[in-house]
Enzyme design. Structure first.
Site: not given
Ligand code: UGA
Length: 429
Positions: A11, A118, A143, A146, A247, A258, A318, A325
């Site tokens: 970040v 955070t 916020f 990645e 989501f 995170c 993702k 991780r």
């Molecule tokens: C997340 C938050 O979305 C950010 O707003 C926050 O700033 C960040 O964490 C952080 O705290 O640093 P990130 O972890 O990079 O961001 O990625 P996301 O796109 O949120 O996905 C997180 C996980 O959820 C992935 O493993 C994805 O595969 C999973 N996911 C997403 C699901 O299993 N189902 C869904 O419907 C959507």
């Protein structure tokens, strides 16, 4: 205005690059000399699309150092150090405390210290205490996602700030507003709040997103039992405008960056305040169970998976990231290996493949999928990460390599009709 950023990982590096792109002069500090040397040589230490180009573009506006003394001519100092979890799942605040002590010991008074990391409730107050009234402390949570970090930086949903009250607060308020002027002009909400709200929002936000995921995942198990179609069910839930569709996909569950860490930290914050925590502790539990549930689906199909060979497609937590991780793919591979299954695994990102080979040398990583030339004797295929480009894979060619054409789709991304038409057996969440 000169800005100093402590921490050069995810970040924080993104913040630095974009602030430099907007026109601010930036100095990035990290105590890790190797990282700083890489950055000085234009080598990005993380993966994000376009990052290398922006590093080149902002070269004249951004400097890197390992020395706190270099930073005395900065107005604003962003503290964006790592806040990992400790063995009990609480937030380890050592790095933020150490950075605050270094600021106090090395810098002239009167600087504005902005906490981007955070951090659980009370941390900003602790930083304020370390720095006394000599520095202004501002809480300003981050916020970024990645892989989307560059977009998120320019299109934030809101900017949250808290200013510690001391005699110079008005100057701090003015300078921070000036810093975010670019965004305020774009009518992005700029919200001043109290200290604990500012600290809690990041945990509330991430935990709520994770809760949506676990809710739909739990429902998918009941749907299976009663022959309901979870995908259709989800779409019809979305049709209610009060429910935002993102989501809410019944998949294999979430990985880093995170969610798992922030949920555990939030549970500890409930505990420390003598409160019960019910929803939030189930969220992580359901996420773990979803993986076992998926594995049981594979075992239901064929009881003994020992010596079976799986091709696991995609490895990172993702798409389009090299971050492994708490990746569901890696967690699943480990469970399959415990059951003596053989694994081939592939990720389109070279960095993700390299990381897998480095951190998990027992996983057999395939270097290329074109023509599937280096893949032999696969029994089944598993889709573990939600890459859309999977749809374009030449499944017909791949089928030749598979002894029993079964696809277990942990992200429900394939078109069931199409895949069945080319004689694959298709199992999804
Ligand atoms: C997340 C938050 O979305 C950010 O707003 C926050 O700033 C960040 O964490 C952080 O705290 O640093 P990130 O972890 O990079 O961001 O990625 P996301 O796109 O949120 O996905 C997180 C996980 O959820 C992935 O493993 C994805 O595969 C999973 N996911 C997403 C699901 O299993 N189902 C869904 O419907 C959507």
């Amino acid at each position: 205005m000169k800005i100093w950023i402590i921490g050069t990982w995810y970040v924080w590096l993104i913040q630095a690059l974009w602030l430099a792109k907007i026109g601010f002069d930036i100095i990035c500090l990290d105590i890790d000399k190797n990282k700083i040397n890489d950055l000085k040589n234009g080598k990005a230490v993380i993966y994000e699309p376009w990052l290398d180009n922006i590093l080149i573009e902002t070269k004249s506006k951004i400097n890197f150092t390992t020395n706190y003394y270099d930073l005395n001519n900065c107005d604003i100092i962003f503290v964006a150090v790592w806040t990992p979890q400790d063995k009990r799942g609480r937030t380890n605040k050592d790095f933020i405390h150490k950075a605050s002590i270094s600021i106090k010991d090395n810098l002239n008074k009167g600087k504005i210290i902005v906490i981007k990391s955070t951090v659980p409730v009370w941390t900003n107050k602790e930083v304020s205490e370390i720095l006394w009234e000599w520095f202004d402390v501002v809480s300003n949570p981050e916020f970024l996602r990645e892989w989307k970090a560059l977009d998120d930086f320019f299109e934030p949903d809101r900017i949250i700030v808290w200013f510690d009250k001391n005699k110079k607060t008005d100057i701090a308020k003015e300078k921070i507003k000036k810093l975010y002027d670019f965004f305020i002009k774009k009518e992005i909400p700029y919200i001043e709040t109290n200290w604990s709200t500012s600290e809690l929002i990041k945990y509330a936000w991430n935990s709520f997103l994770a809760t949506k995921i676990s809710f739909i995942n739990e429902l998918s198990q009941l749907s299976d039992k009663v022959w309901a179609d979870i995908e259709k069910l989800t779409i019809w839930i979305w049709l209610d405008k009060r429910i935002w569709k993102k989501f809410l996909n019944a998949w294999l569950g979430y990985g880093w960056s995170c969610f798992p860490k922030d949920i555990k930290s939030l549970i500890h914050q409930f505990q420390e305040n003598w409160l019960g925590w019910k929803i939030i502790s189930s969220v992580d539990q359901i996420n773990d169970e979803q993986l076992d549930y998926f594995l049981s689906k594979i075992q239901d199909f064929y009881d003994d998976i020992s010596k079976k060979t799986f091709l696991v497609l995609w490895l990172a937590f993702k798409p389009d990231t090299d971050d492994l991780r708490e990746s569901r793919a890696i967690a699943l591979i480990e469970k399959l290996k415990i059951n003596w299954a053989n694994i081939y695994a592939y990720d389109p990102l070279e960095k993700a493949r390299e990381n897998t080979k480095y951190f998990y040398p027992n996983i057999n990583v395939v270097e290329r999928l074109e023509n599937f030339e280096n893949i032999w004797d696969i029994d089944w295929i598993i889709i573990a990460t939600e890459y859309k480009s999977f749809k374009e894979l030449n499944w017909q060619d791949l089928k030749i390599k598979v002894s029993m054409p079964v696809i277990f789709d942990g992200r429900n991304i394939l078109d069931k009709e199409k895949i069945i038409n080319i004689w694959f057996i298709y199992k999804k969440i």
